[in-house]
Design a protein around this motif. Structure first.
Motif, PDB file in Angstrom:
ATOM      1  N   GLU A 169     -33.481 -27.824 -23.834  1.00  0.00           N
ATOM      2  CA  GLU A 169     -32.626 -26.914 -24.590  1.00  0.00           C
ATOM      3  C   GLU A 169     -31.954 -25.866 -23.711  1.00  0.00           C
ATOM      4  O   GLU A 169     -31.157 -25.064 -24.191  1.00  0.00           O
ATOM      5  CB  GLU A 169     -33.448 -26.207 -25.676  1.00  0.00           C
ATOM      6  N   GLY A 170     -32.298 -25.870 -22.419  1.00  0.00           N
ATOM      7  CA  GLY A 170     -31.665 -24.937 -21.499  1.00  0.00           C
ATOM      8  C   GLY A 170     -32.253 -23.543 -21.505  1.00  0.00           C
ATOM      9  O   GLY A 170     -31.670 -22.617 -20.926  1.00  0.00           O
ATOM     10  N   LEU A 171     -33.407 -23.356 -22.153  1.00  0.00           N
ATOM     11  CA  LEU A 171     -34.052 -22.051 -22.137  1.00  0.00           C
ATOM     12  C   LEU A 171     -34.748 -21.794 -20.802  1.00  0.00           C
ATOM     13  O   LEU A 171     -34.854 -20.654 -20.367  1.00  0.00           O
ATOM     14  CB  LEU A 171     -35.090 -21.941 -23.275  1.00  0.00           C
ATOM     15  N   LEU A 172     -35.217 -22.867 -20.192  1.00  0.00           N
ATOM     16  CA  LEU A 172     -35.918 -22.783 -18.917  1.00  0.00           C
ATOM     17  C   LEU A 172     -35.141 -23.576 -17.878  1.00  0.00           C
ATOM     18  O   LEU A 172     -34.743 -24.715 -18.131  1.00  0.00           O
ATOM     19  CB  LEU A 172     -37.335 -23.340 -19.067  1.00  0.00           C
ATOM     20  N   GLN A 173     -34.905 -22.957 -16.717  1.00  0.00           N
ATOM     21  CA  GLN A 173     -34.157 -23.635 -15.678  1.00  0.00           C
ATOM     22  C   GLN A 173     -34.975 -24.780 -15.085  1.00  0.00           C
ATOM     23  O   GLN A 173     -36.204 -24.709 -15.017  1.00  0.00           O
ATOM     24  CB  GLN A 173     -33.773 -22.660 -14.555  1.00  0.00           C
ATOM     25  N   PRO A 174     -34.309 -25.855 -14.649  1.00  0.00           N
ATOM     26  CA  PRO A 174     -35.026 -26.973 -14.021  1.00  0.00           C
ATOM     27  C   PRO A 174     -35.761 -26.520 -12.761  1.00  0.00           C
ATOM     28  O   PRO A 174     -35.336 -25.570 -12.090  1.00  0.00           O
ATOM     29  CB  PRO A 174     -33.906 -27.959 -13.678  1.00  0.00           C
ATOM     30  N   LEU A 204     -31.642 -14.525 -23.499  1.00  0.00           N
ATOM     31  CA  LEU A 204     -31.979 -14.815 -22.112  1.00  0.00           C
ATOM     32  C   LEU A 204     -30.733 -14.885 -21.236  1.00  0.00           C
ATOM     33  O   LEU A 204     -30.738 -14.398 -20.097  1.00  0.00           O
ATOM     34  CB  LEU A 204     -32.757 -16.130 -22.028  1.00  0.00           C
ATOM     35  N   ASP A 205     -29.669 -15.485 -21.756  1.00  0.00           N
ATOM     36  CA  ASP A 205     -28.425 -15.564 -20.988  1.00  0.00           C
ATOM     37  C   ASP A 205     -27.859 -14.167 -20.730  1.00  0.00           C
ATOM     38  O   ASP A 205     -27.368 -13.871 -19.643  1.00  0.00           O
ATOM     39  CB  ASP A 205     -27.384 -16.412 -21.731  1.00  0.00           C
ATOM     40  N   ALA A 206     -27.937 -13.310 -21.755  1.00  0.00           N
ATOM     41  CA  ALA A 206     -27.446 -11.942 -21.593  1.00  0.00           C
ATOM     42  C   ALA A 206     -28.303 -11.176 -20.592  1.00  0.00           C
ATOM     43  O   ALA A 206     -27.780 -10.413 -19.764  1.00  0.00           O
ATOM     44  CB  ALA A 206     -27.443 -11.229 -22.943  1.00  0.00           C
ATOM     45  N   LEU A 207     -29.608 -11.389 -20.654  1.00  0.00           N
ATOM     46  CA  LEU A 207     -30.503 -10.733 -19.707  1.00  0.00           C
ATOM     47  C   LEU A 207     -30.188 -11.142 -18.275  1.00  0.00           C
ATOM     48  O   LEU A 207     -30.216 -10.322 -17.353  1.00  0.00           O
ATOM     49  CB  LEU A 207     -31.965 -11.074 -20.029  1.00  0.00           C
ATOM     50  N   ALA A 208     -29.881 -12.423 -18.077  1.00  0.00           N
ATOM     51  CA  ALA A 208     -29.602 -12.935 -16.745  1.00  0.00           C
ATOM     52  C   ALA A 208     -28.389 -12.262 -16.108  1.00  0.00           C
ATOM     53  O   ALA A 208     -28.282 -12.167 -14.884  1.00  0.00           O
ATOM     54  CB  ALA A 208     -29.388 -14.443 -16.794  1.00  0.00           C
ATOM     55  N   GLU A 209     -27.478 -11.782 -16.940  1.00  0.00           N
ATOM     56  CA  GLU A 209     -26.269 -11.142 -16.431  1.00  0.00           C
ATOM     57  C   GLU A 209     -26.490  -9.679 -16.062  1.00  0.00           C
ATOM     58  O   GLU A 209     -25.645  -9.066 -15.408  1.00  0.00           O
ATOM     59  CB  GLU A 209     -25.152 -11.219 -17.478  1.00  0.00           C
ATOM     60  N   HIS A 210     -27.620  -9.114 -16.479  1.00  0.00           N
ATOM     61  CA  HIS A 210     -27.819  -7.671 -16.292  1.00  0.00           C
ATOM     62  C   HIS A 210     -29.200  -7.352 -15.718  1.00  0.00           C
ATOM     63  O   HIS A 210     -29.788  -6.322 -16.062  1.00  0.00           O
ATOM     64  CB  HIS A 210     -27.643  -6.950 -17.634  1.00  0.00           C
ATOM     65  N   THR A 211     -29.695  -8.206 -14.842  1.00  0.00           N
ATOM     66  CA  THR A 211     -31.040  -7.993 -14.313  1.00  0.00           C
ATOM     67  C   THR A 211     -31.139  -6.769 -13.411  1.00  0.00           C
ATOM     68  O   THR A 211     -32.248  -6.310 -13.110  1.00  0.00           O
ATOM     69  CB  THR A 211     -31.509  -9.231 -13.518  1.00  0.00           C
TER      70      THR A 211
END
Length: 206
Positions: free
Chosen positions: A23-28, A68-75
């Motif tokens: 589902e793309g929640l966790l990176q490979p 999670l996608d939004a978090l990734a942009e503002h770590t």
């Protein structure tokens, strides 16, 4: 680590981890063979946050992915990370459309000098609560909420003190989420106990 160890350390079943991967929640992970991959501490931390969002908070997979996608942009922005995480926690209650009560919430926030986004879900909940109380014959004014708000300020200080020393933004988000969701029932229980104690102090022996 292999996916089996990732499962063991996170407490999430292998089948669930594979679902999150699809589902793309966790990176490979790092591919080591045709059917094998290695995972690291970042995967473990993200997996724990996913579990907190979906299991503890009860968010849908699609909403969790958006958070999670939004978090990734503002770590690199802790305030934004906390805002995005806790912003997913809309307090109980329906959104309010009462202009009067919404204006009172604005007045309360201004009086307190708080920096709260205009679209924060808690604003609508607070306005709706004021409206509901008045409809039931409780003529409460926003100024009555000021001492409660000051107590909430002190609670917020304690909350964020619990995040001190944590550098990983995903861990900050996970800890903030768990503290907020899991501590709220305890805080409510403490209020009830304090009310009982205060009632006993005031009325026992009358």
């Amino acid at each position: 680590m292999r996916i089996s160890e990732l499962s063991r350390r996170s407490g999430v079943a292998v089948t669930t981890i594979k679902y999150y991967l699809r589902e793309g929640l966790l990176q490979p992970g790092q591919q080591t063979a045709a059917t094998q991959a290695e995972y690291d501490e970042h995967h473990l931390r993200r997996l724990k946050l996913i579990r907190a969002l979906t299991g503890v908070r009860g968010l849908s997979v699609s909403t969790t992915r958006e958070v999670l996608d939004a978090l990734a942009e503002h770590t690199d922005d802790t305030h934004r990370v906390l805002g995005l995480t806790l912003g997913s926690l809309a307090p109980a209650g329906k959104p309010a459309d009462q202009a009067d009560e919404a204006g009172e919430v604005d007045a309360l926030v201004e009086e307190l000098g708080w920096d709260v986004h205009q679209a924060a879900p808690a604003r609508g909940t607070l306005a709706d609560t004021l409206s509901s109380l008045r409809s039931l014959g409780v003529p409460i004014d926003w100024r009555v909420l000021l001492p409660y708000a000051r107590l909430a300020e002190r609670t917020a200080v304690l909350d964020l003190d619990q995040l001190g020393g944590i550098e990983d933004p995903l861990e900050v988000a996970e800890r903030a989420l768990l503290l907020t969701v899991l501590l709220e029932p305890a805080l409510l229980a403490l209020r009830r106990m304090a009310q009982e104690n205060e009632s006993a102090r005031r009325h026992t022996g009358d």
